[in-house]
Design an enzyme around this catalytic site. Structure first.
Site, short mmCIF file in Angstrom:
data_model
loop_
_atom_site.label_atom_id
_atom_site.label_comp_id
_atom_site.label_asym_id
_atom_site.label_seq_id
_atom_site.Cartn_x
_atom_site.Cartn_y
_atom_site.Cartn_z
N CYS A 111 31.87 2.61 -51.18
CA CYS A 111 32.47 1.62 -50.26
C CYS A 111 33.74 1.00 -50.83
O CYS A 111 34.54 0.42 -50.10
CB CYS A 111 31.47 0.52 -49.94
SG CYS A 111 29.96 1.12 -49.20
N HIS A 248 35.16 -6.19 -47.72
CA HIS A 248 34.27 -5.09 -47.30
C HIS A 248 33.22 -5.67 -46.36
O HIS A 248 32.67 -6.74 -46.61
CB HIS A 248 33.63 -4.49 -48.54
CG HIS A 248 32.58 -3.47 -48.24
ND1 HIS A 248 32.75 -2.50 -47.28
CD2 HIS A 248 31.34 -3.25 -48.78
CE1 HIS A 248 31.67 -1.73 -47.24
NE2 HIS A 248 30.80 -2.17 -48.13
N ASN A 278 28.51 -1.27 -41.61
CA ASN A 278 29.16 -0.93 -42.87
C ASN A 278 29.68 0.51 -42.78
O ASN A 278 28.90 1.45 -42.79
CB ASN A 278 28.15 -1.08 -44.01
CG ASN A 278 28.72 -0.71 -45.36
OD1 ASN A 278 29.83 -0.21 -45.47
ND2 ASN A 278 27.94 -0.95 -46.40
C1 LIG Z 1 19.64 -5.08 -46.81
C2 LIG Z 1 19.67 -6.56 -46.52
C3 LIG Z 1 20.29 -6.79 -45.16
C4 LIG Z 1 18.24 -7.06 -46.49
O1 LIG Z 1 18.25 -8.46 -46.23
P1 LIG Z 1 17.28 -9.42 -47.07
O2 LIG Z 1 17.40 -10.75 -46.49
O3 LIG Z 1 17.66 -9.24 -48.52
O4 LIG Z 1 15.88 -8.83 -46.72
P2 LIG Z 1 14.76 -8.21 -47.69
O5 LIG Z 1 15.18 -6.86 -48.16
O6 LIG Z 1 14.39 -9.24 -48.72
O7 LIG Z 1 13.58 -8.08 -46.65
C5 LIG Z 1 13.02 -9.20 -46.00
C6 LIG Z 1 11.93 -8.72 -45.07
O8 LIG Z 1 12.54 -8.05 -43.95
C7 LIG Z 1 11.95 -6.77 -43.78
N1 LIG Z 1 12.97 -5.86 -43.26
C8 LIG Z 1 13.83 -5.08 -43.94
N2 LIG Z 1 14.60 -4.40 -43.08
C9 LIG Z 1 14.20 -4.77 -41.83
C10 LIG Z 1 14.63 -4.41 -40.53
N3 LIG Z 1 15.63 -3.53 -40.31
N4 LIG Z 1 14.02 -4.99 -39.48
C11 LIG Z 1 13.04 -5.87 -39.65
N5 LIG Z 1 12.59 -6.25 -40.86
C12 LIG Z 1 13.17 -5.70 -41.94
C13 LIG Z 1 11.49 -6.37 -45.17
O9 LIG Z 1 10.47 -5.39 -45.09
C14 LIG Z 1 10.99 -7.69 -45.71
O10 LIG Z 1 9.71 -7.93 -45.18
P3 LIG Z 1 8.59 -8.65 -46.12
O11 LIG Z 1 9.16 -10.00 -46.43
O12 LIG Z 1 7.40 -8.67 -45.21
O13 LIG Z 1 8.45 -7.76 -47.32
C15 LIG Z 1 20.48 -7.32 -47.62
O14 LIG Z 1 19.75 -7.38 -48.81
C16 LIG Z 1 21.81 -6.65 -47.92
O15 LIG Z 1 22.70 -6.66 -47.09
N6 LIG Z 1 21.96 -6.07 -49.13
C17 LIG Z 1 23.16 -5.37 -49.51
C18 LIG Z 1 23.50 -4.28 -48.53
C19 LIG Z 1 23.83 -3.00 -49.18
O16 LIG Z 1 23.25 -2.59 -50.14
N7 LIG Z 1 24.81 -2.29 -48.64
C20 LIG Z 1 25.21 -1.03 -49.16
C21 LIG Z 1 26.17 -1.17 -50.25
S1 LIG Z 1 27.79 -1.51 -49.70
#
Ligand SMILES: CC(C)(COP(=O)(O)OP(=O)(O)OC[C@H]1O[C@@H](n2cnc3c(N)ncnc32)[C@H](O)[C@@H]1OP(=O)(O)O)[C@@H](O)C(=O)NCCC(=O)NCCS
Length: 370
Positions: A111, A248, A278
Protein backbone atom coordinates in the site's frame (compact mmCIF):
# COMPACT_ATOMS: atom_id res chain seq x y z
CA UNK A 1 18.86 22.26 -8.13
CA UNK A 2 16.59 20.00 -10.14
CA UNK A 3 13.14 19.10 -8.88
CA UNK A 4 10.58 16.61 -10.18
CA UNK A 5 7.44 18.67 -10.63
CA UNK A 6 4.04 16.97 -10.80
CA UNK A 7 2.54 18.16 -14.09
CA UNK A 8 -0.17 15.55 -14.70
CA UNK A 9 -2.55 13.42 -12.67
CA UNK A 10 -5.18 10.83 -13.54
CA UNK A 11 -7.14 7.93 -12.11
CA UNK A 12 -9.05 4.90 -13.32
CA UNK A 13 -11.58 3.22 -11.07
CA UNK A 14 -13.56 0.32 -12.53
CA UNK A 15 -17.30 1.03 -12.84
CA UNK A 16 -18.69 -1.97 -10.92
CA UNK A 17 -19.63 -1.22 -7.31
CA UNK A 18 -19.66 -3.84 -4.53
CA UNK A 19 -21.73 -2.51 -1.63
CA UNK A 20 -21.53 -3.54 2.01
CA UNK A 21 -25.06 -4.91 1.68
CA UNK A 22 -23.98 -7.20 -1.18
CA UNK A 23 -21.04 -8.54 0.88
CA UNK A 24 -23.41 -9.32 3.74
CA UNK A 25 -25.24 -11.70 1.36
CA UNK A 26 -22.34 -14.18 1.38
CA UNK A 27 -20.40 -13.51 4.59
CA UNK A 28 -21.57 -12.74 8.12
CA UNK A 29 -21.26 -8.96 8.40
CA UNK A 30 -23.38 -5.81 8.33
CA UNK A 31 -23.24 -2.42 6.68
CA UNK A 32 -23.39 -0.89 10.17
CA UNK A 33 -20.28 -2.82 11.37
CA UNK A 34 -18.25 -2.04 8.25
CA UNK A 35 -19.11 1.68 8.21
CA UNK A 36 -18.57 2.18 11.93
CA UNK A 37 -15.27 0.21 12.14
CA UNK A 38 -13.72 1.28 8.80
CA UNK A 39 -15.67 4.14 7.14
CA UNK A 40 -16.08 2.04 3.98
CA UNK A 41 -19.51 2.09 2.28
CA UNK A 42 -18.61 0.49 -1.05
CA UNK A 43 -15.65 -0.50 -3.20
CA UNK A 44 -15.00 -1.26 -6.88
CA UNK A 45 -14.36 -4.64 -8.46
CA UNK A 46 -12.51 -4.71 -11.76
CA UNK A 47 -13.68 -6.60 -14.87
CA UNK A 48 -10.40 -5.93 -16.70
CA UNK A 49 -6.78 -6.71 -15.96
CA UNK A 50 -4.62 -4.55 -13.72
CA UNK A 51 -2.56 -3.32 -16.70
CA UNK A 52 -5.72 -1.87 -18.29
CA UNK A 53 -6.58 0.13 -15.17
CA UNK A 54 -2.97 1.30 -14.93
CA UNK A 55 -2.82 2.20 -18.62
CA UNK A 56 -5.91 4.39 -18.50
CA UNK A 57 -4.79 6.19 -15.34
CA UNK A 58 -1.39 6.81 -16.96
CA UNK A 59 -2.91 8.02 -20.24
CA UNK A 60 -5.13 10.48 -18.35
CA UNK A 61 -2.15 11.78 -16.35
CA UNK A 62 -0.04 12.16 -19.50
CA UNK A 63 -2.86 14.09 -21.22
CA UNK A 64 -3.27 16.30 -18.13
CA UNK A 65 0.44 17.14 -18.44
CA UNK A 66 -0.08 18.06 -22.09
CA UNK A 67 2.31 15.30 -23.19
CA UNK A 68 2.26 12.26 -25.48
CA UNK A 69 3.19 8.75 -24.34
CA UNK A 70 6.33 9.00 -26.46
CA UNK A 71 7.55 11.90 -24.26
CA UNK A 72 7.79 9.60 -21.23
CA UNK A 73 11.21 8.02 -20.50
CA UNK A 74 10.40 6.15 -17.27
CA UNK A 75 7.39 4.03 -16.26
CA UNK A 76 7.18 2.86 -12.64
CA UNK A 77 4.21 0.65 -11.90
CA UNK A 78 3.72 0.36 -8.14
CA UNK A 79 1.66 -2.74 -7.51
CA UNK A 80 1.42 -5.98 -5.57
CA UNK A 81 -1.07 -7.52 -7.99
CA UNK A 82 0.33 -7.24 -11.51
CA UNK A 83 -1.06 -9.28 -14.41
CA UNK A 84 2.13 -11.35 -14.45
CA UNK A 85 5.43 -11.51 -12.58
CA UNK A 86 7.38 -12.33 -15.74
CA UNK A 87 7.19 -10.31 -17.88
CA UNK A 88 6.68 -7.39 -15.56
CA UNK A 89 3.35 -5.59 -15.89
CA UNK A 90 4.97 -2.16 -16.35
CA UNK A 91 6.18 -3.34 -19.76
CA UNK A 92 2.54 -3.82 -20.86
CA UNK A 93 1.70 -0.31 -19.66
CA UNK A 94 4.79 1.13 -21.41
CA UNK A 95 3.64 -0.47 -24.68
CA UNK A 96 -0.01 0.55 -24.21
CA UNK A 97 0.79 4.21 -23.63
CA UNK A 98 3.29 4.32 -26.50
CA UNK A 99 6.32 5.19 -24.33
CA UNK A 100 8.51 2.95 -26.47
CA UNK A 101 11.84 4.45 -25.41
CA UNK A 102 11.03 4.35 -21.68
CA UNK A 103 12.52 2.17 -18.97
CA UNK A 104 9.72 0.24 -17.26
CA UNK A 105 9.61 -1.70 -14.03
CA UNK A 106 7.22 -2.93 -11.34
CA UNK A 107 7.82 -1.93 -7.73
CA UNK A 108 6.19 -3.63 -4.76
CA UNK A 109 5.96 -1.84 -1.43
CA UNK A 110 2.31 -2.87 -1.02
CA UNK A 111 0.00 0.00 0.00
CA UNK A 112 3.01 2.33 0.41
CA UNK A 113 4.12 1.60 -3.14
CA UNK A 114 3.03 4.86 -4.78
CA UNK A 115 5.07 6.99 -2.37
CA UNK A 116 8.11 4.72 -2.81
CA UNK A 117 7.58 5.16 -6.58
CA UNK A 118 7.47 8.97 -6.36
CA UNK A 119 10.67 8.94 -4.28
CA UNK A 120 12.44 6.73 -6.86
CA UNK A 121 11.27 8.71 -9.88
CA UNK A 122 12.26 11.97 -8.18
CA UNK A 123 15.75 10.65 -7.44
CA UNK A 124 16.20 9.45 -11.04
CA UNK A 125 15.07 12.81 -12.40
CA UNK A 126 17.27 14.69 -9.94
CA UNK A 127 20.37 12.71 -10.88
CA UNK A 128 19.75 13.38 -14.56
CA UNK A 129 18.92 9.79 -15.58
CA UNK A 130 15.38 10.68 -16.62
CA UNK A 131 13.39 13.73 -17.64
CA UNK A 132 9.73 12.72 -17.65
CA UNK A 133 8.35 9.85 -15.59
CA UNK A 134 4.93 8.39 -15.07
CA UNK A 135 4.41 6.79 -11.65
CA UNK A 136 1.34 4.62 -11.34
CA UNK A 137 -0.17 3.13 -8.18
CA UNK A 138 -2.50 0.30 -9.15
CA UNK A 139 -3.87 -2.73 -7.36
CA UNK A 140 -6.65 -5.28 -7.55
CA UNK A 141 -6.38 -6.95 -4.16
CA UNK A 142 -9.91 -8.28 -4.53
CA UNK A 143 -8.27 -10.96 -6.68
CA UNK A 144 -6.61 -12.36 -3.52
CA UNK A 145 -9.54 -12.09 -1.13
CA UNK A 146 -10.89 -15.10 0.69
CA UNK A 147 -14.57 -14.20 0.37
CA UNK A 148 -15.44 -16.56 3.21
CA UNK A 149 -13.38 -14.48 5.68
CA UNK A 150 -15.35 -11.46 6.90
CA UNK A 151 -12.27 -9.87 8.49
CA UNK A 152 -10.57 -9.13 5.17
CA UNK A 153 -13.46 -9.43 2.67
CA UNK A 154 -14.82 -6.00 3.55
CA UNK A 155 -11.64 -3.92 3.32
CA UNK A 156 -10.26 -3.78 -0.21
CA UNK A 157 -11.14 -2.33 -3.61
CA UNK A 158 -9.59 -2.18 -7.09
CA UNK A 159 -8.30 0.90 -8.89
CA UNK A 160 -5.39 2.90 -10.28
CA UNK A 161 -4.00 6.43 -10.10
CA UNK A 162 -1.01 8.08 -11.73
CA UNK A 163 1.12 11.21 -11.83
CA UNK A 164 3.59 12.60 -14.37
CA UNK A 165 6.81 14.03 -12.96
CA UNK A 166 8.97 16.37 -15.05
CA UNK A 167 12.42 17.83 -14.43
CA UNK A 168 12.09 21.45 -13.33
CA UNK A 169 14.18 24.17 -11.69
CA UNK A 170 11.08 25.33 -9.79
CA UNK A 171 10.91 24.18 -6.15
CA UNK A 172 8.09 21.75 -6.75
CA UNK A 173 7.14 18.09 -6.41
CA UNK A 174 8.51 15.95 -3.59
CA UNK A 175 10.57 18.19 -1.34
CA UNK A 176 11.07 15.82 1.60
CA UNK A 177 10.28 12.24 2.41
CA UNK A 178 10.90 9.47 4.88
CA UNK A 179 10.49 5.87 3.76
CA UNK A 180 10.79 2.94 6.12
CA UNK A 181 9.88 -0.65 6.83
CA UNK A 182 8.88 -2.03 10.24
CA UNK A 183 9.97 -5.64 9.68
CA UNK A 184 9.72 -6.83 13.27
CA UNK A 185 6.15 -7.90 12.54
CA UNK A 186 6.34 -8.42 8.78
CA UNK A 187 4.30 -11.61 9.09
CA UNK A 188 1.15 -9.92 10.47
CA UNK A 189 -0.05 -8.96 6.99
CA UNK A 190 0.32 -11.57 4.30
CA UNK A 191 -1.36 -12.66 1.10
CA UNK A 192 -1.13 -16.43 1.32
CA UNK A 193 -0.86 -17.96 -2.12
CA UNK A 194 1.20 -16.53 -4.94
CA UNK A 195 4.98 -16.62 -4.56
CA UNK A 196 7.76 -19.17 -4.91
CA UNK A 197 7.45 -20.18 -1.26
CA UNK A 198 4.37 -22.17 -2.22
CA UNK A 199 4.71 -25.89 -2.91
CA UNK A 200 3.75 -25.81 -6.59
CA UNK A 201 2.45 -29.35 -6.56
CA UNK A 202 0.01 -28.62 -3.79
CA UNK A 203 -3.08 -26.81 -5.01
CA UNK A 204 -5.79 -24.93 -3.22
CA UNK A 205 -8.88 -23.20 -4.53
CA UNK A 206 -8.48 -20.12 -2.45
CA UNK A 207 -5.95 -17.37 -1.83
CA UNK A 208 -6.18 -15.77 1.57
CA UNK A 209 -5.34 -12.41 3.14
CA UNK A 210 -4.13 -13.17 6.66
CA UNK A 211 -3.67 -10.22 8.98
CA UNK A 212 -3.81 -9.00 12.56
CA UNK A 213 -5.98 -5.90 12.22
CA UNK A 214 -5.53 -4.27 15.64
CA UNK A 215 -1.71 -4.70 15.62
CA UNK A 216 -1.45 -3.29 12.09
CA UNK A 217 -3.73 -0.43 13.16
CA UNK A 218 -1.31 0.52 15.95
CA UNK A 219 1.86 0.15 13.89
CA UNK A 220 0.32 2.02 10.95
CA UNK A 221 -0.30 5.08 13.09
CA UNK A 222 3.17 4.96 14.68
CA UNK A 223 4.90 4.43 11.33
CA UNK A 224 3.03 7.18 9.49
CA UNK A 225 3.22 9.64 12.39
CA UNK A 226 7.00 9.19 12.73
CA UNK A 227 7.56 9.41 8.97
CA UNK A 228 5.40 12.53 8.63
CA UNK A 229 7.18 14.25 11.52
CA UNK A 230 10.53 13.41 9.98
CA UNK A 231 9.50 14.58 6.47
CA UNK A 232 8.12 17.85 7.88
CA UNK A 233 11.38 18.43 9.78
CA UNK A 234 13.47 17.81 6.64
CA UNK A 235 11.25 20.24 4.71
CA UNK A 236 11.59 22.86 7.47
CA UNK A 237 7.81 22.98 7.84
CA UNK A 238 5.32 22.50 10.66
CA UNK A 239 1.80 21.08 10.56
CA UNK A 240 0.45 24.65 10.27
CA UNK A 241 2.24 25.09 6.92
CA UNK A 242 0.38 22.12 5.43
CA UNK A 243 -2.66 22.93 3.27
CA UNK A 244 -3.92 19.43 2.66
CA UNK A 245 -3.16 15.93 3.96
CA UNK A 246 -3.58 12.99 1.61
CA UNK A 247 -3.29 9.80 3.67
CA UNK A 248 -3.53 6.15 2.64
CA UNK A 249 -7.19 5.15 2.84
CA UNK A 250 -7.19 1.91 4.87
CA UNK A 251 -9.47 2.81 7.75
CA UNK A 252 -11.19 6.10 8.60
CA UNK A 253 -10.32 5.61 12.28
CA UNK A 254 -6.61 5.29 11.40
CA UNK A 255 -6.84 8.53 9.41
CA UNK A 256 -8.63 10.34 12.26
CA UNK A 257 -6.13 9.12 14.86
CA UNK A 258 -3.20 10.18 12.66
CA UNK A 259 -4.69 13.66 12.14
CA UNK A 260 -5.19 14.01 15.89
CA UNK A 261 -1.60 12.96 16.64
CA UNK A 262 -0.30 15.39 14.02
CA UNK A 263 -2.47 18.16 15.54
CA UNK A 264 -4.22 18.76 12.20
CA UNK A 265 -7.92 19.38 11.75
CA UNK A 266 -9.87 16.79 9.72
CA UNK A 267 -10.98 19.67 7.44
CA UNK A 268 -7.54 19.53 5.88
CA UNK A 269 -7.63 15.77 5.33
CA UNK A 270 -8.64 14.19 2.02
CA UNK A 271 -10.95 11.23 2.63
CA UNK A 272 -12.57 9.07 -0.06
CA UNK A 273 -12.46 5.68 1.66
CA UNK A 274 -16.26 5.51 1.73
CA UNK A 275 -16.33 5.09 -2.09
CA UNK A 276 -13.34 2.86 -2.77
CA UNK A 277 -12.19 1.04 0.38
CA UNK A 278 -8.47 0.29 0.54
CA UNK A 279 -7.12 0.26 -3.02
CA UNK A 280 -3.58 -0.46 -1.78
CA UNK A 281 -0.90 1.20 -3.98
CA UNK A 282 -3.66 3.09 -5.82
CA UNK A 283 -5.05 4.63 -2.64
CA UNK A 284 -2.87 7.76 -2.26
CA UNK A 285 -2.71 8.14 -6.06
CA UNK A 286 -6.50 8.23 -6.43
CA UNK A 287 -6.94 10.43 -3.34
CA UNK A 288 -4.34 12.92 -4.62
CA UNK A 289 -6.04 13.05 -8.00
CA UNK A 290 -9.45 13.65 -6.40
CA UNK A 291 -8.02 16.28 -4.04
CA UNK A 292 -6.93 18.22 -7.14
CA UNK A 293 -10.26 17.63 -8.92
CA UNK A 294 -12.17 18.85 -5.85
CA UNK A 295 -10.15 22.07 -5.60
CA UNK A 296 -8.58 21.08 -2.27
CA UNK A 297 -5.15 21.40 -3.88
CA UNK A 298 -4.37 24.92 -5.04
CA UNK A 299 -1.36 26.31 -6.94
CA UNK A 300 1.64 26.13 -4.57
CA UNK A 301 -0.18 24.02 -1.95
CA UNK A 302 1.94 22.17 0.60
CA UNK A 303 0.69 18.58 0.68
CA UNK A 304 1.56 16.07 3.37
CA UNK A 305 0.97 12.47 2.38
CA UNK A 306 1.45 9.23 4.28
CA UNK A 307 1.02 5.52 3.73
CA UNK A 308 1.68 2.11 5.24
CA UNK A 309 1.27 -1.45 4.04
CA UNK A 310 2.51 -5.03 4.11
CA UNK A 311 6.14 -5.38 5.07
CA UNK A 312 5.24 -3.28 7.15
CA UNK A 313 6.33 -0.51 4.80
CA UNK A 314 5.55 3.09 5.67
CA UNK A 315 6.19 6.56 4.28
CA UNK A 316 5.64 10.24 4.96
CA UNK A 317 6.21 12.81 2.22
CA UNK A 318 5.89 16.55 1.66
CA UNK A 319 4.91 17.57 -1.86
CA UNK A 320 4.84 21.15 -3.11
CA UNK A 321 2.22 21.46 -5.83
CA UNK A 322 3.04 23.40 -8.99
CA UNK A 323 1.27 26.35 -10.57
CA UNK A 324 -1.46 24.44 -12.41
CA UNK A 325 -4.50 22.57 -11.01
CA UNK A 326 -6.35 22.10 -14.30
CA UNK A 327 -5.39 19.50 -16.89
CA UNK A 328 -3.88 20.74 -20.17
CA UNK A 329 -5.64 17.98 -22.13
CA UNK A 330 -8.18 15.26 -21.48
CA UNK A 331 -8.82 12.03 -23.41
CA UNK A 332 -12.02 10.21 -24.36
CA UNK A 333 -10.70 6.67 -23.66
CA UNK A 334 -12.84 4.59 -21.29
CA UNK A 335 -12.71 1.02 -20.01
CA UNK A 336 -14.88 -1.43 -21.95
CA UNK A 337 -18.40 -1.56 -20.43
CA UNK A 338 -19.17 -4.24 -17.85
CA UNK A 339 -22.56 -5.98 -18.03
CA UNK A 340 -22.20 -7.92 -14.76
CA UNK A 341 -22.93 -7.00 -11.16
CA UNK A 342 -20.05 -7.06 -8.69
CA UNK A 343 -21.33 -10.28 -7.13
CA UNK A 344 -21.51 -11.88 -10.59
CA UNK A 345 -17.90 -10.84 -11.26
CA UNK A 346 -16.64 -12.58 -8.11
CA UNK A 347 -19.18 -15.44 -7.88
CA UNK A 348 -16.68 -18.15 -8.93
CA UNK A 349 -14.23 -16.86 -6.33
CA UNK A 350 -16.93 -16.81 -3.63
CA UNK A 351 -17.87 -20.42 -4.43
CA UNK A 352 -14.23 -21.52 -4.44
CA UNK A 353 -13.48 -19.77 -1.14
CA UNK A 354 -16.55 -21.23 0.59
CA UNK A 355 -15.62 -24.72 -0.65
CA UNK A 356 -11.94 -24.37 0.40
CA UNK A 357 -12.99 -23.10 3.83
CA UNK A 358 -15.44 -25.99 4.29
CA UNK A 359 -12.74 -28.48 3.23
CA UNK A 360 -10.02 -26.81 5.34
CA UNK A 361 -7.77 -26.18 2.31
CA UNK A 362 -7.49 -22.42 2.54
CA UNK A 363 -3.79 -22.37 3.42
CA UNK A 364 -1.26 -23.16 0.73
CA UNK A 365 1.45 -25.67 1.60
CA UNK A 366 4.91 -24.13 1.96
CA UNK A 367 7.50 -25.42 -0.47
CA UNK A 368 10.08 -27.85 0.89
CA UNK A 369 13.57 -26.32 0.52
CA UNK A 370 14.57 -26.64 -3.15
C1 LIG B 1 -9.53 -4.71 10.40
C2 LIG B 1 -10.13 -3.69 11.33
C3 LIG B 1 -11.17 -2.87 10.59
C4 LIG B 1 -10.82 -4.42 12.46
O1 LIG B 1 -11.37 -3.47 13.37
P1 LIG B 1 -11.21 -3.70 14.94
O2 LIG B 1 -12.00 -2.66 15.60
O3 LIG B 1 -9.73 -3.75 15.22
O4 LIG B 1 -11.92 -5.08 15.14
P2 LIG B 1 -11.34 -6.45 15.70
O5 LIG B 1 -10.44 -7.08 14.69
O6 LIG B 1 -10.80 -6.22 17.09
O7 LIG B 1 -12.69 -7.27 15.81
C5 LIG B 1 -13.74 -6.86 16.66
C6 LIG B 1 -14.88 -7.84 16.51
O8 LIG B 1 -15.50 -7.66 15.22
C7 LIG B 1 -15.57 -8.90 14.54
N1 LIG B 1 -15.44 -8.65 13.11
C8 LIG B 1 -14.32 -8.62 12.36
N2 LIG B 1 -14.64 -8.36 11.09
C9 LIG B 1 -15.99 -8.23 11.04
C10 LIG B 1 -16.91 -7.95 10.00
N3 LIG B 1 -16.52 -7.73 8.73
N4 LIG B 1 -18.22 -7.87 10.31
C11 LIG B 1 -18.64 -8.06 11.56
N5 LIG B 1 -17.82 -8.33 12.59
C12 LIG B 1 -16.51 -8.41 12.33
C13 LIG B 1 -14.42 -9.72 15.09
O9 LIG B 1 -14.65 -11.10 14.90
C14 LIG B 1 -14.43 -9.31 16.55
O10 LIG B 1 -15.45 -10.03 17.20
P3 LIG B 1 -15.20 -10.54 18.72
O11 LIG B 1 -15.02 -9.29 19.52
O12 LIG B 1 -16.47 -11.28 19.01
O13 LIG B 1 -13.98 -11.40 18.66
C15 LIG B 1 -9.02 -2.75 11.91
O14 LIG B 1 -8.25 -3.44 12.85
C16 LIG B 1 -8.08 -2.24 10.82
O15 LIG B 1 -8.49 -1.45 10.00
N6 LIG B 1 -6.81 -2.69 10.84
C17 LIG B 1 -5.85 -2.30 9.83
C18 LIG B 1 -6.34 -2.60 8.45
C19 LIG B 1 -5.33 -3.28 7.61
O16 LIG B 1 -4.60 -4.12 8.03
N7 LIG B 1 -5.28 -2.93 6.33
C20 LIG B 1 -4.37 -3.53 5.42
C21 LIG B 1 -3.06 -2.88 5.45
S1 LIG B 1 -3.01 -1.37 4.59
Amino acid sequence: MTYAKITGWGKCVPPTVLTNAEISNFVETTDEWIVSRTGIEERRVTHVQLSELATLAAKRAIAAAGLQGSDIDLVILCTASGDSLIPNTASAVQRNIGAHQAAAFDSNAACTGFLYGIQMATALIQNGSNQRAVVIGADRLNYFINWADRASAVLFGDGAGAVVLEASTEKSGMIASKLGCDTEKRDILEVQGPGTYVDRFHTSACYNVAFEGPEIFKRAINGMNGACTSALESAGLSGDDIDVIVPHQANLRIIQTLAKKMGVSMDKVMVNIEKYGNTSAASVAIALCEAVEQGRVQPGSNILTAAFGAGLTYAGMVIKWGDRVTPINTIDDELPPCDKTATELIQTAIDGCLKATAEGTVNFARSPKA
